[in-house]
Design a protein around this motif. Sequence first.
Motif, short mmCIF file in Angstrom:
data_model
loop_
_atom_site.label_atom_id
_atom_site.label_comp_id
_atom_site.label_asym_id
_atom_site.label_seq_id
_atom_site.Cartn_x
_atom_site.Cartn_y
_atom_site.Cartn_z
N UNK A 45 0.83 -1.21 0.00
CA UNK A 45 0.00 0.00 0.00
C UNK A 45 0.87 1.26 0.00
N UNK A 46 2.00 1.22 0.70
CA UNK A 46 2.89 2.36 0.80
C UNK A 46 3.47 2.73 -0.57
N UNK A 47 3.97 1.73 -1.29
CA UNK A 47 4.58 2.00 -2.59
C UNK A 47 3.55 2.40 -3.64
N UNK A 48 2.36 1.80 -3.57
CA UNK A 48 1.32 2.18 -4.54
C UNK A 48 0.86 3.62 -4.33
N UNK A 49 0.71 4.00 -3.07
CA UNK A 49 0.30 5.38 -2.79
C UNK A 49 1.40 6.37 -3.18
N UNK A 50 2.66 5.99 -2.99
CA UNK A 50 3.75 6.87 -3.39
C UNK A 50 3.75 7.08 -4.91
N UNK A 51 3.54 6.01 -5.66
CA UNK A 51 3.45 6.14 -7.12
C UNK A 51 2.28 7.03 -7.51
N UNK A 52 1.17 6.84 -6.81
CA UNK A 52 -0.02 7.64 -7.10
C UNK A 52 0.23 9.12 -6.83
N UNK A 53 0.94 9.42 -5.76
CA UNK A 53 1.24 10.82 -5.42
C UNK A 53 2.20 11.44 -6.44
N UNK A 54 3.24 10.70 -6.79
CA UNK A 54 4.27 11.25 -7.67
C UNK A 54 3.80 11.37 -9.12
N UNK A 55 2.75 10.63 -9.47
CA UNK A 55 2.21 10.71 -10.83
C UNK A 55 0.95 11.56 -10.89
N UNK A 56 0.62 12.18 -9.75
CA UNK A 56 -0.57 13.02 -9.68
C UNK A 56 -0.36 14.31 -10.45
N UNK A 57 -1.41 14.82 -11.08
CA UNK A 57 -1.32 16.04 -11.87
C UNK A 57 -1.44 17.30 -11.03
N UNK A 58 -1.61 17.13 -9.70
CA UNK A 58 -1.68 18.30 -8.81
C UNK A 58 -0.38 19.09 -8.90
N UNK A 59 -0.48 20.38 -9.23
CA UNK A 59 0.73 21.19 -9.46
C UNK A 59 1.54 21.40 -8.19
#
Length: 372
Positions: free
Chosen positions: A344-358
């Motif tokens: 869950x930790x690594x998936x959420x990190x990928x989700x955060x780093x690939x997020x389009x939030x500026x």
Amino acid sequence: DGSPIGKLVIHENEEPADKVFEWCKENNASEYYDFILNSACESDLVNCKRRQPVYFSISISDPDGSHIDVLELKHGNEPVDDIFVFFAENGLFKKNWDFHGMVKQICAKPSVDCKREKAVKYFDNNFSMGNKTLGRLVIWEDEEVADVLFNVRMRYNLTALDQRMSFNDICRRPEVPCNRLKAIVYRKTEITKLDYEKFGNETCKRQFAGVQHLSSFNDLPFGENISKMLKGDAVASMVEHPLFCVLLLFGLQILFFLLVSIPYVDKKINTPLKVVVPIFIIIIVSILQAVLVEPNTSVDKAMHTFEGKLPDLIILEGEEPVDALLKWGKQAAKDHHPIVRENIYWELLDELCNNENEFLSCKRHRAWEYHD
């Protein structure tokens, strides 16, 4: 027209604003309230602590009976706003007092007229930030000052220094509680650990709650034993089998036809009954499937969320996503261990780093851990 209205006398133990307000009310001179009060307060013999009259006051004590302060409701103010200021100035929010409970109690008084139950934390009719005059600014009780000012800064393309100076100016006031110094730039809610399990099939777990939670059997002879049997793992695994009701229906139908094939029983059962009984068997098994066995989708979703519920993941302005994730993971691990550096930790990190939030920028993928 210069004609006398009456004589106004203010004693030394009276608040001029209250005395002038009552006098104007008794003499039908409410339109002259400001003029009379200003004239009175200009006198060296009159000490004016406030300019708004109080129409309701009550002494507030803590559960131990210790006096806290006097709650005063002023004319021209919404009661909920005065109660909010009272809570903030006396530190009652930090003590987890029931703010809305008190609002309901005060608003139930006959002399108190409440038009709303949501307080305004801060109001400025001519707010400015930096060198720009932005007009009206309203911050409600459920809003953080840092979040509102951050949004204003982004909307009008102002600087972080402008935001900080406005924040300091507002939050230095004792009646404005500020719980955070930085704004939230990202929030992920409704996080369920079961969505991120290693094998993925945990999300398909169904809640066959019916037969496992029947307590009415306890009132029957041997009911306690029946109840224990229904709640056992063997029964649960059998009921959860997708072919359970199909096999049960098939078995009951075969059993009935075997009974009918016995000559003695065949003579006792007439032809219409031979048709009706199989139909009743189908109906009974269908009811069993619908009521006790077949899980309800809403129950599935609720239990899925409840069993794996995790706190919201919050990232503040200027905060590195991986640091916020590590801090969140340690907090979440109190209820669901382990979290940190798991799937869950690594998936959420990928989700955060690939997020389009500026405002999310992953400059690194390894978190800093602070040790005292």
